[in-house]
Scaffold this active site. Structure first.
Site, PDB file in Angstrom:
ATOM      1  N   ASN A  64      -4.373 -18.829   3.322  1.00 36.99           N
ATOM      2  CA  ASN A  64      -3.341 -19.866   3.429  1.00 36.99           C
ATOM      3  C   ASN A  64      -2.626 -19.806   4.770  1.00 36.99           C
ATOM      4  O   ASN A  64      -2.132 -20.820   5.275  1.00 36.99           O
ATOM      5  CB  ASN A  64      -2.284 -19.678   2.324  1.00 36.99           C
ATOM      6  CG  ASN A  64      -2.677 -20.384   1.050  1.00 36.99           C
ATOM      7  OD1 ASN A  64      -3.479 -21.315   1.067  1.00 36.99           O
ATOM      8  ND2 ASN A  64      -2.118 -19.952  -0.064  1.00 36.99           N
ATOM      9  N   ARG A 323      13.378 -26.448  -2.759  1.00 31.64           N
ATOM     10  CA  ARG A 323      12.155 -27.088  -3.266  1.00 31.64           C
ATOM     11  C   ARG A 323      12.177 -27.288  -4.774  1.00 31.64           C
ATOM     12  O   ARG A 323      11.699 -28.305  -5.285  1.00 31.64           O
ATOM     13  CB  ARG A 323      10.950 -26.235  -2.903  1.00 31.64           C
ATOM     14  CG  ARG A 323      10.708 -26.253  -1.432  1.00 31.64           C
ATOM     15  CD  ARG A 323       9.690 -25.233  -1.026  1.00 31.64           C
ATOM     16  NE  ARG A 323       9.451 -25.384   0.400  1.00 31.64           N
ATOM     17  CZ  ARG A 323       8.600 -24.648   1.075  1.00 31.64           C
ATOM     18  NH1 ARG A 323       7.916 -23.699   0.487  1.00 31.64           N
ATOM     19  NH2 ARG A 323       8.437 -24.848   2.358  1.00 31.64           N
ATOM     20  N   ILE A 484       6.494 -16.469   5.851  1.00 30.26           N
ATOM     21  CA  ILE A 484       5.919 -15.790   7.028  1.00 30.26           C
ATOM     22  C   ILE A 484       6.696 -14.512   7.354  1.00 30.26           C
ATOM     23  O   ILE A 484       6.086 -13.448   7.515  1.00 30.26           O
ATOM     24  CB  ILE A 484       5.813 -16.720   8.257  1.00 30.26           C
ATOM     25  CG1 ILE A 484       5.005 -17.977   7.906  1.00 30.26           C
ATOM     26  CG2 ILE A 484       5.168 -15.979   9.431  1.00 30.26           C
ATOM     27  CD1 ILE A 484       4.810 -18.946   9.061  1.00 30.26           C
TER      28      ILE A 484
HETATM   29  C1  LIG Z   1      -0.403 -25.616   3.563  1.00 27.98           C
HETATM   30  C2  LIG Z   1       0.621 -24.528   3.564  1.00 27.98           C
HETATM   31  C3  LIG Z   1       1.648 -24.543   4.492  1.00 27.98           C
HETATM   32  C4  LIG Z   1       2.596 -23.527   4.495  1.00 27.98           C
HETATM   33  N1  LIG Z   1       3.552 -23.518   5.465  1.00 27.98           N
HETATM   34  C5  LIG Z   1       4.420 -22.482   5.516  1.00 27.98           C
HETATM   35  C6  LIG Z   1       5.333 -22.377   6.596  1.00 27.98           C
HETATM   36  O1  LIG Z   1       5.351 -23.202   7.518  1.00 27.98           O
HETATM   37  N2  LIG Z   1       6.183 -21.304   6.595  1.00 27.98           N
HETATM   38  C7  LIG Z   1       6.154 -20.334   5.624  1.00 27.98           C
HETATM   39  O2  LIG Z   1       6.952 -19.378   5.689  1.00 27.98           O
HETATM   40  N3  LIG Z   1       5.266 -20.406   4.617  1.00 27.98           N
HETATM   41  C8  LIG Z   1       4.399 -21.430   4.539  1.00 27.98           C
HETATM   42  N4  LIG Z   1       3.468 -21.462   3.549  1.00 27.98           N
HETATM   43  C9  LIG Z   1       3.327 -20.299   2.657  1.00 27.98           C
HETATM   44  C10 LIG Z   1       2.532 -19.201   3.373  1.00 27.98           C
HETATM   45  O3  LIG Z   1       1.533 -19.796   4.176  1.00 27.98           O
HETATM   46  C11 LIG Z   1       1.851 -18.223   2.422  1.00 27.98           C
HETATM   47  O4  LIG Z   1       2.761 -17.707   1.513  1.00 27.98           O
HETATM   48  C12 LIG Z   1       1.249 -17.100   3.276  1.00 27.98           C
HETATM   49  O5  LIG Z   1       0.270 -17.639   4.140  1.00 27.98           O
HETATM   50  C13 LIG Z   1       0.635 -16.018   2.424  1.00 27.98           C
HETATM   51  O6  LIG Z   1       0.076 -15.088   3.312  1.00 27.98           O
HETATM   52  P1  LIG Z   1      -0.691 -13.852   2.762  1.00 27.98           P
HETATM   53  O7  LIG Z   1      -1.111 -13.060   3.931  1.00 27.98           O
HETATM   54  O8  LIG Z   1       0.076 -13.194   1.691  1.00 27.98           O
HETATM   55  O9  LIG Z   1      -1.963 -14.515   2.012  1.00 27.98           O
HETATM   56  P2  LIG Z   1      -3.098 -15.490   2.585  1.00 27.98           P
HETATM   57  O10 LIG Z   1      -2.771 -16.006   3.915  1.00 27.98           O
HETATM   58  O11 LIG Z   1      -3.408 -16.478   1.528  1.00 27.98           O
HETATM   59  O12 LIG Z   1      -4.324 -14.504   2.758  1.00 27.98           O
HETATM   60  C14 LIG Z   1      -4.900 -13.862   1.654  1.00 27.98           C
HETATM   61  C15 LIG Z   1      -6.354 -13.624   1.983  1.00 27.98           C
HETATM   62  O13 LIG Z   1      -6.887 -12.685   1.056  1.00 27.98           O
HETATM   63  C16 LIG Z   1      -8.231 -13.044   0.796  1.00 27.98           C
HETATM   64  N5  LIG Z   1      -8.607 -12.396  -0.466  1.00 27.98           N
HETATM   65  C17 LIG Z   1      -8.098 -12.630  -1.694  1.00 27.98           C
HETATM   66  N6  LIG Z   1      -8.684 -11.821  -2.602  1.00 27.98           N
HETATM   67  C18 LIG Z   1      -9.590 -11.081  -1.934  1.00 27.98           C
HETATM   68  C19 LIG Z   1     -10.505 -10.054  -2.324  1.00 27.98           C
HETATM   69  N7  LIG Z   1     -10.605  -9.629  -3.588  1.00 27.98           N
HETATM   70  N8  LIG Z   1     -11.288  -9.495  -1.378  1.00 27.98           N
HETATM   71  C20 LIG Z   1     -11.219  -9.897  -0.092  1.00 27.98           C
HETATM   72  N9  LIG Z   1     -10.361 -10.857   0.343  1.00 27.98           N
HETATM   73  C21 LIG Z   1      -9.568 -11.427  -0.570  1.00 27.98           C
HETATM   74  C22 LIG Z   1      -8.194 -14.552   0.738  1.00 27.98           C
HETATM   75  O14 LIG Z   1      -9.455 -15.115   0.949  1.00 27.98           O
HETATM   76  C23 LIG Z   1      -7.210 -14.880   1.861  1.00 27.98           C
HETATM   77  O15 LIG Z   1      -7.869 -15.128   3.077  1.00 27.98           O
HETATM   78  C24 LIG Z   1       2.525 -22.495   3.519  1.00 27.98           C
HETATM   79  C25 LIG Z   1       1.513 -22.488   2.574  1.00 27.98           C
HETATM   80  C26 LIG Z   1       0.555 -23.492   2.592  1.00 27.98           C
HETATM   81  C27 LIG Z   1      -0.522 -23.456   1.569  1.00 27.98           C
END
Ligand SMILES: Cc1cc2nc3c(=O)[nH]c(=O)nc-3n(C[C@H](O)[C@H](O)[C@H](O)COP(=O)(O)OP(=O)(O)OC[C@H]3O[C@@H](n4cnc5c(N)ncnc54)[C@H](O)[C@@H]3O)c2cc1C
Length: 508
Positions: A64, A323, A484
């Site tokens: 994401n 939200r 983020i």
């Molecule tokens: C369209 C959109 C816009 C957004 N805009 C904002 C913003 O502007 N500001 C903000 O603060 N937040 C925003 N958010 C929220 C924020 O982007 C997410 O909460 C954040 O990206 C989550 O990051 P993360 O690293 O936890 O997970 P992610 O970025 O989702 O990464 C998790 C990764 O783990 C991988 N994965 C999962 N399970 C496994 C496994 N078993 N083995 C190997 N790999 C695996 C997945 O494929 C994925 O690539 C937005 C969300 C979306 C969807």
């Protein structure tokens, strides 16, 4: 009885000992997931001297985070200081708690508030560029949101990943974590993964049923960091948790946002918190799929314009409320007694539209999501809004904006280029709103050191988690642009602590 009544997840304390597996590789730290949390974790672990591998199950990196809008809310940034904006950790925490209905884990929120700005500065050293802009998202008391050079989280994850590669890190796509390997004391000492995994998108199916790929065993001397994100696109799982989140609701996430990794952790006795809180983003549009362009245009449109019920032309909520308040208000009003749906219409004028880039406005118009009208009458006729009702709402709102006091909903008014925009300068820009599934607040329980806890409230040795995989910081509803900083701050903490375990292991 299945755990939490969720089908298919049974809690097991069984472990595979070091003698049960033949290791294929050995690492100090394994980071699972390559979004903000994972990318921060690998960079930090490398800086702390750990031999680190980051895997992602998808064919492309970033989850994401790579498709995200790049908006980051931090306290006391240089952008705030340059503009004379007074802010404080206490106010930031207060705003997050208000959006989260006070259900947030205060200790985790404080860590994010206090370390968000240094995490942003740390990304600068890794090669992330930010543009000179400061914005205010709904639910924030002051402008504190900043962006990388374009509105994209990829502009943060890619430089972090490049830094990791330059500094000896290894990154692999299409490798899925399937299970943990534990020693006889329950400490995590490795991972069972499948390489060459072939993700196959079917949101109605349990991803655990996908058996593609080749099984490998990675020995991990320090810790495993679960940076595996949320489960918004797991239609089956999210509906088991909250039947009101029906399959017809569109989702803003990448396809890989499933509950597979969460289920692996639950199976291994990790404690979960707040799973029932699933956030809808109020700024989606029924006129496009996924996240789209409407949320980008929504930033100025909600700040400087109004949202009206198309059946009456009346406003029905503070357009800058958090939200949950806005989504709940839309869902409450938009279903007609005969089951049909009337989408509310968001409107701003030409001054308000300048709150985003021309490119964003053109993209919205080109995609037929944003419409432009020379007069309010044309706008009302197009959306079948009673003109008198709309005209009254616009006149009232313009009066409130000029007096800087919203007598109906208490919306705060902010200056844009020296004026508080009202709704008097044509052309008028409009789009239809529809909440979409956006963020899962729940996940595994961690402490301020990013250590994962089990169902007896003991630390699971060797297991860390960060980002959307974790429950607690955001309570019932996450405040915009706070994911983020959460991911970066806790990704760094998790990476550091996982690396430290490897050092201890070597010292022993
Ligand atoms: C369209 C959109 C816009 C957004 N805009 C904002 C913003 O502007 N500001 C903000 O603060 N937040 C925003 N958010 C929220 C924020 O982007 C997410 O909460 C954040 O990206 C989550 O990051 P993360 O690293 O936890 O997970 P992610 O970025 O989702 O990464 C998790 C990764 O783990 C991988 N994965 C999962 N399970 C496994 C496994 N078993 N083995 C190997 N790999 C695996 C997945 O494929 C994925 O690539 C937005 C969300 C979306 C969807």
């Amino acid at each position: 009885m299945t755990l939490f009544g969720l089908a298919g997840i049974t809690n097991t304390n069984a472990f595979a000992s070091e003698n049960d597996v033949k290791w294929d590789e050995e690492w100090d730290v394994l980071v699972v997931g390559s979004g903000f949390a994972g990318s921060a974790a690998i960079c930090q672990a490398l800086e702390d001297g750990a031999k680190t591998l980051m895997i992602d199950k998808m064919p492309v990196l970033g989850g994401n985070s790579a498709i995200n809008g790049g908006a980051i809310a931090v306290v006391n940034s240089s952008f705030q200081k340059d503009r004379g904006i007074k802010d404080s950790y206490e106010l930031y925490v207060k705003d997050i708690l208000k959006a989260g209905l006070g259900l947030n884990r205060m200790d985790l929120v404080e860590v994010i508030a206090k370390n968000g700005n240094s995490a942003y500065e740390w990304t600068l050293q890794k090669g992330v560029y930010y543009r000179n802009a400061l914005g205010q998202f709904g639910g924030h008391s002051v402008p504190r949101t900043i962006w990388p050079e374009i509105n994209s989280g990829g502009k943060i994850t890619i430089p972090l990943q490049e830094f990791a590669m330059r500094n000896g890190g290894t990154i692999r796509t299409r490798v899925i974590l399937d299970d943990f390997i534990k020693d006889e004391n329950g400490k995590i000492i490795g991972a069972k993964v499948r390489e060459n995994y072939d993700f196959n998108f079917d949101p109605m199916k349990d991803e655990s049923e996908n058996k593609t790929g080749v099984v490998k065993y990675y020995k991990v001397n320090g810790g495993i960091v679960m940076a595996t994100g949320g489960f918004s696109y797991d239609i089956k799982f999210r509906q088991e948790i909250d039947p009101a989140i029906t399959p017809d609701l569109d989702c803003t996430n990448h396809y890989g946002a499933t509950a597979q990794a969460l289920k692996v952790m639950m199976k291994n006795n990790a404690k979960t918190v707040d799973l029932k809180w699933i956030q809808l983003g109020p700024w989606g549009s029924p006129d496009e799929k996924g996240f789209g362009i409407a949320p980008v245009f929504a930033i100025p449109a909600f700040s400087y314009g109004i949202m009206v019920d198309a059946r009456t032309g009346k406003r029905f909520v503070n357009e800058l409320a958090d939200r949950k308040i806005r989504s709940d208000a839309i869902l409450k009003m938009h279903k007609n007694p005969d089951g049909t749906i009337t989408h509310p219409v968001v409107i701003c004028d030409s001054v308000g539209a300048k709150g985003t880039t021309k490119a964003n406005v053109y993209r919205g118009i080109h995609k037929n999501v944003i419409k432009v009208f020379d007069t309010l009458k044309e706008l009302a006729d197009f959306y079948h809004i009673p003109y008198d009702g709309l005209k009254k709402s616009v006149d009232d709102y313009t009066r409130y904006a000029r007096a800087r006091k919203d007598e109906e909903f208490g919306k705060p008014f902010f200056e844009f280029k020296g004026v508080v925009p009202d709704l008097t300068k044509p052309p008028f820009y409009a789009w239809r709103a529809l909440p979409k599934v956006h963020h899962t607040m729940g996940g595994v329980k961690i402490d301020t050191e990013a250590r994962v806890y089990d169902n007896d409230d003991n630390v699971i040795e060797g297991l860390f988690a960060a980002g959307e995989a974790v429950g607690g910081p955001h309570g019932a509803s996450r405040l915009g642009s706070c994911a983020i900083p959460d991911c970066l701050v806790f990704g760094r903490i998790a990476g550091r602590n996982a690396a430290n375990l490897a050092k201890k292991d070597k010292e022993c």
